[in-house]
Design a protein around this motif. Structure first.
Motif, PDB file in Angstrom:
ATOM      1  N   GLN A 107       0.854  -1.193   0.000  1.00 55.35           N
ATOM      2  CA  GLN A 107       0.000   0.000   0.000  1.00 55.35           C
ATOM      3  C   GLN A 107       0.885   1.236   0.000  1.00 55.35           C
ATOM      4  OE1 GLN A 107      -3.117   0.107   3.007  1.00 55.35           O
ATOM      5  NE2 GLN A 107      -2.738   2.273   3.333  1.00 55.35           N
ATOM      6  N   LYS A 108       0.682   2.090  -1.027  1.00 53.02           N
ATOM      7  CA  LYS A 108       1.463   3.325  -1.136  1.00 53.02           C
ATOM      8  C   LYS A 108       0.502   4.507  -1.086  1.00 53.02           C
ATOM      9  CE  LYS A 108       5.012   1.212  -3.994  1.00 53.02           C
ATOM     10  NZ  LYS A 108       5.678   1.198  -5.294  1.00 53.02           N
ATOM     11  N   GLU A 109       0.757   5.414  -0.157  1.00 62.63           N
ATOM     12  CA  GLU A 109      -0.044   6.627  -0.012  1.00 62.63           C
ATOM     13  C   GLU A 109       0.842   7.833  -0.326  1.00 62.63           C
ATOM     14  OE1 GLU A 109      -1.513   6.782   3.983  1.00 62.63           O
ATOM     15  OE2 GLU A 109      -2.273   4.730   3.896  1.00 62.63           O
ATOM     16  N   THR A 110       0.310   8.739  -1.118  1.00 65.41           N
ATOM     17  CA  THR A 110       0.986   9.998  -1.401  1.00 65.41           C
ATOM     18  C   THR A 110       0.048  11.112  -0.965  1.00 65.41           C
ATOM     19  OG1 THR A 110       2.099   8.997  -3.291  1.00 65.41           O
ATOM     20  CG2 THR A 110       2.082  11.410  -3.170  1.00 65.41           C
ATOM     21  N   TRP A 111       0.421  11.808   0.109  1.00 67.03           N
ATOM     22  CA  TRP A 111      -0.430  12.860   0.670  1.00 67.03           C
ATOM     23  C   TRP A 111      -0.122  14.183  -0.041  1.00 67.03           C
ATOM     24  CZ3 TRP A 111      -4.359  12.254   4.178  1.00 67.03           C
ATOM     25  CH2 TRP A 111      -4.508  10.942   4.662  1.00 67.03           C
ATOM     26  N   THR A 112      -1.132  14.726  -0.705  1.00 67.01           N
ATOM     27  CA  THR A 112      -0.975  15.998  -1.421  1.00 67.01           C
ATOM     28  C   THR A 112      -1.268  17.184  -0.516  1.00 67.01           C
ATOM     29  OG1 THR A 112      -3.241  15.785  -2.237  1.00 67.01           O
ATOM     30  CG2 THR A 112      -1.479  14.970  -3.662  1.00 67.01           C
ATOM     31  N   SER A 113      -1.918  16.906   0.633  1.00 63.29           N
ATOM     32  CA  SER A 113      -2.173  17.906   1.670  1.00 63.29           C
ATOM     33  C   SER A 113      -2.415  17.122   2.955  1.00 63.29           C
ATOM     34  CB  SER A 113      -3.401  18.763   1.316  1.00 63.29           C
ATOM     35  OG  SER A 113      -4.590  17.996   1.431  1.00 63.29           O
ATOM     36  N   ALA A 114      -2.673  17.826   4.044  1.00 58.72           N
ATOM     37  CA  ALA A 114      -2.978  17.132   5.304  1.00 58.72           C
ATOM     38  C   ALA A 114      -4.330  16.424   5.232  1.00 58.72           C
ATOM     39  CB  ALA A 114      -2.964  18.121   6.463  1.00 58.72           C
ATOM     40  N   GLU A 127      -4.901  -4.202  -9.886  1.00 58.33           N
ATOM     41  CA  GLU A 127      -4.501  -2.992  -9.182  1.00 58.33           C
ATOM     42  C   GLU A 127      -5.690  -2.419  -8.436  1.00 58.33           C
ATOM     43  OE1 GLU A 127      -5.180   0.101 -12.867  1.00 58.33           O
ATOM     44  OE2 GLU A 127      -3.168  -0.577 -12.423  1.00 58.33           O
ATOM     45  N   MET A 128      -5.370  -1.658  -7.413  1.00 58.59           N
ATOM     46  CA  MET A 128      -6.373  -0.925  -6.647  1.00 58.59           C
ATOM     47  C   MET A 128      -5.862   0.503  -6.544  1.00 58.59           C
ATOM     48  SD  MET A 128      -6.933  -3.731  -3.677  1.00 58.59           S
ATOM     49  CE  MET A 128      -5.364  -4.545  -3.941  1.00 58.59           C
ATOM     50  N   THR A 129      -6.624   1.425  -7.031  1.00 58.96           N
ATOM     51  CA  THR A 129      -6.241   2.827  -6.930  1.00 58.96           C
ATOM     52  C   THR A 129      -7.389   3.588  -6.315  1.00 58.96           C
ATOM     53  OG1 THR A 129      -7.037   3.255  -9.177  1.00 58.96           O
ATOM     54  CG2 THR A 129      -4.693   2.775  -8.928  1.00 58.96           C
ATOM     55  N   GLY A 130      -7.042   4.632  -5.590  1.00 60.78           N
ATOM     56  CA  GLY A 130      -8.098   5.398  -4.959  1.00 60.78           C
ATOM     57  C   GLY A 130      -7.587   6.601  -4.210  1.00 60.78           C
ATOM     58  N   SER A 131      -8.425   7.050  -3.293  1.00 60.44           N
ATOM     59  CA  SER A 131      -8.103   8.263  -2.555  1.00 60.44           C
ATOM     60  C   SER A 131      -8.588   8.158  -1.120  1.00 60.44           C
ATOM     61  CB  SER A 131      -8.750   9.473  -3.223  1.00 60.44           C
ATOM     62  OG  SER A 131     -10.158   9.353  -3.181  1.00 60.44           O
ATOM     63  N   VAL A 132      -7.971   8.988  -0.289  1.00 65.66           N
ATOM     64  CA  VAL A 132      -8.375   9.164   1.105  1.00 65.66           C
ATOM     65  C   VAL A 132      -8.579  10.655   1.305  1.00 65.66           C
ATOM     66  CG1 VAL A 132      -7.672   8.979   3.524  1.00 65.66           C
ATOM     67  CG2 VAL A 132      -7.045   7.177   1.910  1.00 65.66           C
ATOM     68  N   SER A 133      -9.684  11.016   1.933  1.00 68.48           N
ATOM     69  CA  SER A 133      -9.878  12.419   2.293  1.00 68.48           C
ATOM     70  C   SER A 133     -10.329  12.496   3.745  1.00 68.48           C
ATOM     71  CB  SER A 133     -10.891  13.107   1.369  1.00 68.48           C
ATOM     72  OG  SER A 133     -12.163  12.528   1.520  1.00 68.48           O
ATOM     73  N   LEU A 134      -9.821  13.507   4.431  1.00 70.34           N
ATOM     74  CA  LEU A 134     -10.150  13.751   5.831  1.00 70.34           C
ATOM     75  C   LEU A 134     -10.860  15.087   5.933  1.00 70.34           C
ATOM     76  CD1 LEU A 134      -6.689  12.867   7.452  1.00 70.34           C
ATOM     77  CD2 LEU A 134      -8.688  11.372   7.281  1.00 70.34           C
ATOM     78  N   SER A 135     -11.902  15.131   6.757  1.00 69.69           N
ATOM     79  CA  SER A 135     -12.567  16.404   7.041  1.00 69.69           C
ATOM     80  C   SER A 135     -13.021  16.393   8.491  1.00 69.69           C
ATOM     81  CB  SER A 135     -13.754  16.634   6.099  1.00 69.69           C
ATOM     82  OG  SER A 135     -14.721  15.619   6.270  1.00 69.69           O
ATOM     83  N   GLU A 136     -13.055  17.583   9.090  1.00 67.01           N
ATOM     84  CA  GLU A 136     -13.408  17.702  10.500  1.00 67.01           C
ATOM     85  C   GLU A 136     -14.653  18.558  10.661  1.00 67.01           C
ATOM     86  OE1 GLU A 136     -11.703  19.588  14.678  1.00 67.01           O
ATOM     87  OE2 GLU A 136     -10.355  19.415  12.965  1.00 67.01           O
ATOM     88  N   ALA A 137     -15.517  18.123  11.559  1.00 66.19           N
ATOM     89  CA  ALA A 137     -16.700  18.899  11.936  1.00 66.19           C
ATOM     90  C   ALA A 137     -16.979  18.627  13.412  1.00 66.19           C
ATOM     91  CB  ALA A 137     -17.910  18.514  11.087  1.00 66.19           C
ATOM     92  N   GLY A 138     -17.008  19.683  14.203  1.00 67.83           N
ATOM     93  CA  GLY A 138     -17.327  19.541  15.619  1.00 67.83           C
ATOM     94  C   GLY A 138     -16.392  18.634  16.384  1.00 67.83           C
ATOM     95  N   GLY A 139     -15.106  18.604  16.030  1.00 61.44           N
ATOM     96  CA  GLY A 139     -14.138  17.790  16.750  1.00 61.44           C
ATOM     97  C   GLY A 139     -14.109  16.339  16.315  1.00 61.44           C
ATOM     98  N   THR A 140     -14.942  15.962  15.344  1.00 61.61           N
ATOM     99  CA  THR A 140     -14.952  14.606  14.807  1.00 61.61           C
ATOM    100  C   THR A 140     -14.380  14.643  13.400  1.00 61.61           C
ATOM    101  OG1 THR A 140     -16.889  13.956  16.111  1.00 61.61           O
ATOM    102  CG2 THR A 140     -16.432  12.658  14.135  1.00 61.61           C
ATOM    103  N   THR A 141     -13.478  13.721  13.111  1.00 60.06           N
ATOM    104  CA  THR A 141     -12.871  13.651  11.784  1.00 60.06           C
ATOM    105  C   THR A 141     -13.477  12.482  11.025  1.00 60.06           C
ATOM    106  OG1 THR A 141     -10.822  14.625  12.570  1.00 60.06           O
ATOM    107  CG2 THR A 141     -10.706  13.387  10.512  1.00 60.06           C
ATOM    108  N   THR A 142     -13.881  12.759   9.795  1.00 62.41           N
ATOM    109  CA  THR A 142     -14.416  11.733   8.904  1.00 62.41           C
ATOM    110  C   THR A 142     -13.377  11.438   7.837  1.00 62.41           C
ATOM    111  OG1 THR A 142     -16.673  12.488   9.285  1.00 62.41           O
ATOM    112  CG2 THR A 142     -16.299  11.138   7.322  1.00 62.41           C
ATOM    113  N   GLU A 143     -13.132  10.165   7.649  1.00 64.21           N
ATOM    114  CA  GLU A 143     -12.207   9.695   6.621  1.00 64.21           C
ATOM    115  C   GLU A 143     -13.037   9.006   5.541  1.00 64.21           C
ATOM    116  OE1 GLU A 143      -8.197   6.955   6.338  1.00 64.21           O
ATOM    117  OE2 GLU A 143      -9.688   6.421   7.838  1.00 64.21           O
ATOM    118  N   ILE A 144     -12.934   9.492   4.326  1.00 63.46           N
ATOM    119  CA  ILE A 144     -13.632   8.867   3.208  1.00 63.46           C
ATOM    120  C   ILE A 144     -12.588   8.200   2.335  1.00 63.46           C
ATOM    121  CG2 ILE A 144     -15.057   9.217   1.157  1.00 63.46           C
ATOM    122  CD1 ILE A 144     -16.383  11.542   2.670  1.00 63.46           C
ATOM    123  N   VAL A 145     -12.750   6.889   2.149  1.00 65.42           N
ATOM    124  CA  VAL A 145     -11.829   6.089   1.357  1.00 65.42           C
ATOM    125  C   VAL A 145     -12.593   5.569   0.146  1.00 65.42           C
ATOM    126  CG1 VAL A 145     -10.285   4.094   1.358  1.00 65.42           C
ATOM    127  CG2 VAL A 145     -10.632   5.385   3.467  1.00 65.42           C
TER     128      VAL A 145
END
Length: 161
Positions: A80-87, A102-120
C-alpha cells in the motif's frame, strides 16, 4: 470491468490528531499486528502535504476461496502506497506484486465539531479472464475489512492519546 468501494470512517478526534496518527509508524505497525499479518515493513517520510507512506505486508491466504488461492498461493504480499498531497488528501495505490490487478483510490479527511471523517474510495481491477470479477469482489471485501480494522485500532489509539 472493475469494482468500486467507498467507506466512510469516523474518529472522535480533530483532523490534526488523525493526521498525526496516520504519520506515526507505530500506529501503522499496530494495525498490521491487529490484522495478524505474517510480516510487515512500514516506511513513512515527511508529514502532512508531501507525506509518503508505504506499508508492505504479507498475509496468509488461509480462508480465501480456492478459485483465488490458485492465483495467489499460500501467502499474499500486499503493498500500500499513499501519497499525501495535503494534510487532508491522499492518492493511494495498492498492489499485489506479480499479480494481474490494481487498486487505486483516494483518502480524504474532514473535520466537523471535533470529529474527523475519513472517506476512502477505491477502484479494483483484476485482469484475469472468467474469474476477474469474482476476485475483484473478494479483494473489495478484504480491503473493506482491513480498513474497518484500521479504524478500530485508530479509535483506540486516539482514545489513549
Amino acid at each position: 470491468m472493475s469494482k468500486k468501494i467507498r467507506l466512510e470512517l469516523t474518529y472522535d478526534a480533530p483532523l490534526a490528531a488523525v493526521q498525526a496518527m496516520l504519520a506515526d509508524p507505530a500506529f501503522r505497525e499496530r494495525v498490521c499486528e491487529f490484522q495478524g499479518v505474517i510480516r510487515h515493513d512500514v516506511r513513512i517520510e515527511g508529514a502532512g502535504a508531501g507525506m509518503s507512506v508505504v506499508v508492505d505486508q504479507v498475509q496468509t491466504a488461509r480462508g480465501i476461496p480456492s478459485f483465488a488461492t490458485k492465483f495467489v498461493g499460500d501467502e499474499i504480499n500486499i503493498v500500500q502506497k499513499e501519497t499525501w498531497t495535503s494534510a487532508e488528501q491522499a492518492r493511494v495505490e495498492v498492489t499485489i506484486p506479480g499479480k494481474p490487478g490494481e487498486m487505486t483510490g483516494s483518502v480524504s479527511l474532514s473535520e466537523a465539531g471535533g470529529t474527523t471523517t475519513e472517506i476512502v474510495q477505491f477502484e479494483i481491477t483484476v485482469r484475469i479472464p472468467l474469474v476477474g470479477s469474482k476476485i475483484e469482489g473478494l479483494i473489495g471485501d478484504l480491503l473493506s475489512k482491513a480498513l474497518r480494522a484500521e479504524n478500530k485500532v485508530g479509535r483506540e489509539y486516539l482514545a489513549q492519546a
